[in-house]
Design a protein around this motif. Structure first.
Motif, short mmCIF file in Angstrom:
data_model
loop_
_atom_site.label_atom_id
_atom_site.label_comp_id
_atom_site.label_asym_id
_atom_site.label_seq_id
_atom_site.Cartn_x
_atom_site.Cartn_y
_atom_site.Cartn_z
N GLY A 1 0.86 -1.03 -0.10
CA GLY A 1 0.00 0.02 -0.05
C GLY A 1 0.73 1.16 -0.07
N SER A 2 2.35 1.11 -0.13
CA SER A 2 3.04 2.44 -0.18
C SER A 2 2.63 3.41 -0.82
N THR A 3 2.47 2.82 -2.26
CA THR A 3 2.12 3.74 -3.41
C THR A 3 0.74 4.37 -3.29
N TRP A 4 -0.31 3.78 -2.70
CA TRP A 4 -1.39 4.48 -2.39
C TRP A 4 -1.44 5.48 -1.27
N PHE A 5 -0.68 5.10 -0.33
CA PHE A 5 -0.64 6.11 0.80
C PHE A 5 0.13 7.31 0.64
N LEU A 6 1.60 7.05 -0.15
CA LEU A 6 2.31 8.08 -0.13
C LEU A 6 1.79 9.26 -1.36
N GLU A 7 1.08 8.71 -2.41
CA GLU A 7 0.60 9.64 -3.14
C GLU A 7 -0.52 10.87 -2.69
N ARG A 8 -1.08 10.11 -1.70
CA ARG A 8 -1.99 10.93 -0.89
C ARG A 8 -1.53 11.56 0.19
N PHE A 9 -0.68 11.03 0.95
CA PHE A 9 -0.12 12.04 1.96
C PHE A 9 0.88 12.92 1.55
N VAL A 10 1.72 12.76 0.55
CA VAL A 10 2.78 13.88 0.35
C VAL A 10 2.75 14.37 -1.03
N GLY A 11 1.80 13.67 -1.80
CA GLY A 11 1.87 14.18 -3.38
C GLY A 11 2.45 13.41 -4.33
N GLN B 1 7.21 17.46 8.44
CA GLN B 1 6.83 18.75 7.71
C GLN B 1 6.28 18.63 6.41
N TRP B 2 6.59 17.25 5.96
CA TRP B 2 5.69 16.94 4.54
C TRP B 2 4.24 16.45 4.95
N GLY B 3 3.92 16.26 6.10
CA GLY B 3 2.86 15.65 6.42
C GLY B 3 2.42 14.03 6.23
N LEU B 4 3.66 13.57 6.33
CA LEU B 4 3.61 11.99 6.12
C LEU B 4 3.15 11.32 7.42
N VAL B 5 3.75 12.15 8.44
CA VAL B 5 3.21 11.65 9.89
C VAL B 5 2.46 12.83 10.65
#
Length: 265
Positions: A150-160, A181-185
């Motif tokens: 799910g990394s690709t699904w989460f990352l595009e939504r969380f950090v663009g 700072q990126w909004g990843l966490v």
């Protein structure tokens, strides 16, 4: 593998689940994955659990796949075929288990979070990272494969997309502060405060209405899939159903009485 690959503790209504292969930085060995699914299933049916903290034992959260255990199965399938089948039947289910858990999940990323471990962490509702933690997508730069769990699904939504693609291609480590700072966490905290802060957060979540986690996950997942008009309609439909529940009536009473709501589990 004789040690208990997953450790489970309780802090009142909060369950604390630790990946427990610390000497190897908690890779997703098959026995660990299997045990983790068993524990998550048990937690899902335990009405006394109102929130979960997921973390790693030792110095790491999870370094991803157990590459030392990836061998052709000897049953005629190639390694690629075996990997596909294992992901579909086991590994991917871990993410679905976490996303389907009826209680909120806090991931406390206490160190390296690499490979498939990134997807596991981001499947939580709230992610806290220690200052020494980092996120590392080793897939393409080191192995020539795409990110998974799910990394690709989460990352595009969380950090663009620009940051998600750069993380995937360059394989640079994203530290805890940068991830925040990126909004990843949600937040980056000092290492010695990570578990304490995760428990404070989890206890706050445990006090929410019992349906909070599933409702919030589902409404935001739908938001990423449909246009504004459809989302407005969904919001109206969910309000129609949720306003009929006792939790709404308690919330209104608490507001009028100027106190904190006391939701029933």
């Amino acid at each position: 593998m004789t040690q208990d690959t997953v450790l489970l503790e309780r802090d009142g209504p909060v369950a604390i689940l630790r990946l427990n292969l610390p000497e190897r930085l908690n890779p997703l060995a098959l026995p660990l994955q299997q045990r983790l699914r068993e524990v998550l299933a048990a937690l899902a049916s335990d009405a006394s659990v109102h929130a979960l903290v997921l973390t790693g034992a030792g110095k790491a959260f999870c370094v991803g796949a157990d590459l030392s255990g990836m061998q052709p199965p000897g049953d005629g399938r190639s390694l690629g075929e075996w990997t596909h089948d294992t992901m579909v039947s086991l590994s991917n289910r871990l993410v679905e288990d976490l996303r389907g858990l009826p209680v909120p999940v806090v991931a406390a990323v206490n160190g390296p979070c690499a490979g498939a471990g990134v997807g596991l962490a981001l499947a939580a509702d709230i992610v806290l990272a220690a200052r020494s933690a980092y996120f590392f997508l080793s897939f393409m730069p080191r192995l020539g494969i795409v990110p998974d769990l799910g990394s690709t699904w989460f990352l595009e939504r969380f950090v663009g997309r620009p940051r998600a693609v750069a993380m995937s291609l360059l394989g640079e480590r994203i530290g805890g502060e940068q991830a925040a700072q990126w909004g990843l966490v949600w937040a980056c905290v000092d290492d010695d405060q990570l578990l304490a802060q995760a428990l404070v957060t989890a206890h706050r979540l445990a006090a929410l209405p019992a349906h909070a986690a599933l409702e919030i996950r589902q409404v935001y997942d739908r938001a990423a899939q449909q246009d504004l008009s459809a989302q407005l309609q969904l919001e109206a439909e969910r309000q129609r159903a949720l306003i009929e529940r006792p939790s709404f009536r308690e919330g209104v009473r608490a507001f009028l009485e100027k106190r904190e709501p006391r939701f029933r589990p």
